[in-house]
Write an enzyme that holds these catalytic residues in place. Sequence first.
Site, mmCIF file in Angstrom:
data_model
loop_
_atom_site.group_PDB
_atom_site.id
_atom_site.type_symbol
_atom_site.label_atom_id
_atom_site.label_comp_id
_atom_site.label_asym_id
_atom_site.label_seq_id
_atom_site.Cartn_x
_atom_site.Cartn_y
_atom_site.Cartn_z
ATOM 1 N N ASP A 26 0.845 -1.201 0.000
ATOM 2 C CA ASP A 26 0.000 0.000 0.000
ATOM 3 C C ASP A 26 0.882 1.253 0.000
ATOM 4 O OD1 ASP A 26 -2.327 1.542 0.197
ATOM 5 O OD2 ASP A 26 -2.406 1.422 2.387
ATOM 6 N N GLU A 75 2.787 4.990 -3.949
ATOM 7 C CA GLU A 75 2.905 5.962 -5.074
ATOM 8 C C GLU A 75 4.275 6.650 -5.076
ATOM 9 O OE1 GLU A 75 0.360 5.762 -2.864
ATOM 10 O OE2 GLU A 75 -0.818 4.558 -4.270
ATOM 11 N N ASP A 97 -8.946 3.548 -2.662
ATOM 12 C CA ASP A 97 -9.952 4.023 -1.715
ATOM 13 C C ASP A 97 -11.229 4.514 -2.388
ATOM 14 O OD1 ASP A 97 -8.050 3.347 0.059
ATOM 15 O OD2 ASP A 97 -7.454 5.406 0.539
HETATM 16 O O1 MIG Z 1 -4.088 6.239 4.411
HETATM 17 O O2 MIG Z 1 -3.679 1.012 5.655
HETATM 18 O O3 MIG Z 1 -5.901 2.144 0.236
HETATM 19 O O4 MIG Z 1 -6.913 -0.016 1.695
HETATM 20 O O5 MIG Z 1 -6.914 0.206 4.496
HETATM 21 C C1 MIG Z 1 -4.787 5.073 4.302
HETATM 22 C C2 MIG Z 1 -4.840 1.771 5.775
HETATM 23 C C3 MIG Z 1 -3.829 3.911 4.154
HETATM 24 C C4 MIG Z 1 -4.959 3.065 2.221
HETATM 25 C C5 MIG Z 1 -5.423 1.822 1.512
HETATM 26 C C6 MIG Z 1 -6.467 1.151 2.352
HETATM 27 C C7 MIG Z 1 -5.912 0.803 3.708
HETATM 28 C C8 MIG Z 1 -5.426 2.082 4.400
HETATM 29 N N1 MIG Z 1 -4.432 2.756 3.538
#
Ligand code: MIG
Length: 752
Positions: free
Chosen positions: A337, A340, A444
């Site tokens: 996650d 980017e 998201d």
């Molecule tokens: O700022 O890890 O897209 O699936 O649950 C949020 C917490 C960070 C973004 C991901 C989401 C995940 C969440 N993350």
Amino acid sequence: MGKIQKINDVIFRLSLGNPSNPINVVDTTNLESVKCKYDFRIVENGDLFSVVSNGEEIAKEIGFSLESGKTSVTIMFPNAHFFGFGEKMGFMDKRGTRMRMINTDNPLHTPGLDPMYISIPFFITVSPGKPAIGFYLNSTAFSFFDMDGDVYTFGAQDNGIEFYVIYGPTVTDVVKHFTSMIGRMPMPPAWAIGYQQSRWSYATADQALSIARKMREDAIPCDVIYLDIDYMDGYKVFTWGSGFANPKSFINKLKIMGFKVVAIVDPGVKRENGYSVYETGKKIEAFCKSKDGEEFVGYVWPGQCVFPDFLRTDVREWWAQQHKALFDVGIDGIWNDMNEPSIVWTDKNTEEIKALLNENEVSLSLLDKMKEFLVQGDYRNEIIHIDDHNKKWSHLKVRNVYALLESMATTKAFEIYKPGRRLFTLSRSGFAGIQKYSAIWTGDNSSWWEHLEGEMPILMGLSLSGVSFVGTDIGGFGGNATPELLIRWTEMGTFLPFFRNHTAIGTVSQEPWAFGRDVEEIIKKYIKLRYELFPYMYTCFYNAHETGIPIMRPLLMYDQDDLDLYSVNDEFMVGDSILVAPVVRPNTVWRSVYFPKGRWIDIRNSQKYEGRHAYKIAAPLDEIPIFVRENSVIFRTDSMNYLFERENLTLYADFYGQKAIGRVYEDDGESFEYNEGKYNLYEISVESNHDGYFVNFKVLRRGYVGRYKKVVLSFEGWTDINLPAVKVNDKPMKSYFVEGIPRIDFDLKEMM
Ligand code: MIG
């Protein structure tokens, strides 16, 4: 002016100036040989080029513009429509839109939002009656696509340009050829095709275990439980927090119940002395630098963080080794996650942010500031990467491939800690070729009906861009799901390549039982259907692996001469034979369905529909309209608690129509032995006349012991009151009725 190079019969490369990429995702050294009978070529007319097929100009007046730091190409393609572009909001056909590509964590997916997490600078131009042509801009830099109409321009912030022109003639051919140069996905572990349950977060071992137990108690099939950021100690990657005091025994308990466990990994490493990931990284100068030569520091979940420079091979190696903390205790898959990378703020604007944080209420200006930062982030100009040859690269050129490089490191981790086992990585960000390393989900979204609908064109755009293993947060991430929304979303999710229910912190629960018994029963029925369809789905994965042809397909792939299909954004095909038409509105029990040419059969009642027409189709809350293409075979098996729970399965082959042919693939679902031929491939074909059915069962490959022992063939659509005569490989078989549909069955070993 530019340079033209023929790669093979269907691919040309055009270039101008001096483009440069920190890595090249294209590999044309080992292309499969293709013979193209359409005499495809690029012709030079002075400064301009045209794309010619069979002597006809398809795209013309192709010209370059080279400004310092920005190069573009303009093309004229009369009546063209544009599909692909990786992950993009909006409708599939991008004619009349402008898009930018720079990987961005933009947390609220409102209409018109652009860019998103993933950049794939690739698109296909399609127009009825014309061959489809693909364009791949081989640039990792910030790029833009102004698809205004018949004349369109795309380019990148670079001192030159290189792009590939890829011939069809069909859309499917373009995707095949494109993936032949950027790569296709390996077979995933079978369990990754099962239903998966997640939320931000199952924050303690007990909580995760109780979710798992409830799945088994209620007999809802489920293969995977996810651990979101709260399993860590203070959000430090590769650590376990106090909620998971004994991760090994916790994971073992899940394993005994047949679950796999996927853990989240964020790239931001907490800058904390004594924390071994930070310390060992620092020792090899693993982290990105600022322009001033110091470690670049940004703020994410753990506070002050540094970011691995995945551009370097030794850094990827070091990152891979850190996974020991997860793989040693039994973690099965990795969820990448925030890659980017997403950075919430830096030291430069901490004061400003702190001042806003100190105001009594969470102010809109704080949220705006943070969002502006996430989306535009000046820090992007600050970060410097250094490659294996000690060459410096601006983050602006590396950003789009940062997640791809991270996924390469994750792949290395699997190679080290799980040798011989298939890997499962789920990534939010990515670039062209990400399918070689990772599945992706669309980030998201929100629990909005508009997003249920809007996910389909995003996923189909990704699919056309070479990424087959795609899905969305079922039920929606932000906001609160309603019972009806969750049902409809699960109905659609049943047919998506990646099938995971996930939601944000602070939202209502949306596990299958969260809204009571009645809702649970419907959701369970669909999750079970997913497991029953495993043989069909898995064969789709195999085809995507072999040919690059996506699992989830826009209808226009079935008839690109039918312009009406170009705007069908809310129906999709899974593989060759199943058409899915989800309901995407509340309080709605019907919808209009438009069919591609041919005939289509509603599997609920065998009702037939003619292609190139639209119909009003009933869809009560517990039914999603699904249709089978006439003259096809759908393979099913027995549902179970988790995939491969049992051996000795029955393979059901449902024939629809008079004459059908279908293949089904099977392997061990976990090793790479399929690469050495250890798999089974069966082909069943049927022809019928009023005397009955003549079935041919062929073993195309028998390289693995196999789980399917018994075969049940059913002949859908038989209307006679008498049983038909059936022969399999010339041998007469005894048929019998089940609910009015004739069947036969036999042991698979009789066919060997
Ligand atoms: O700022 O890890 O897209 O699936 O649950 C949020 C917490 C960070 C973004 C991901 C989401 C995940 C969440 N993350």
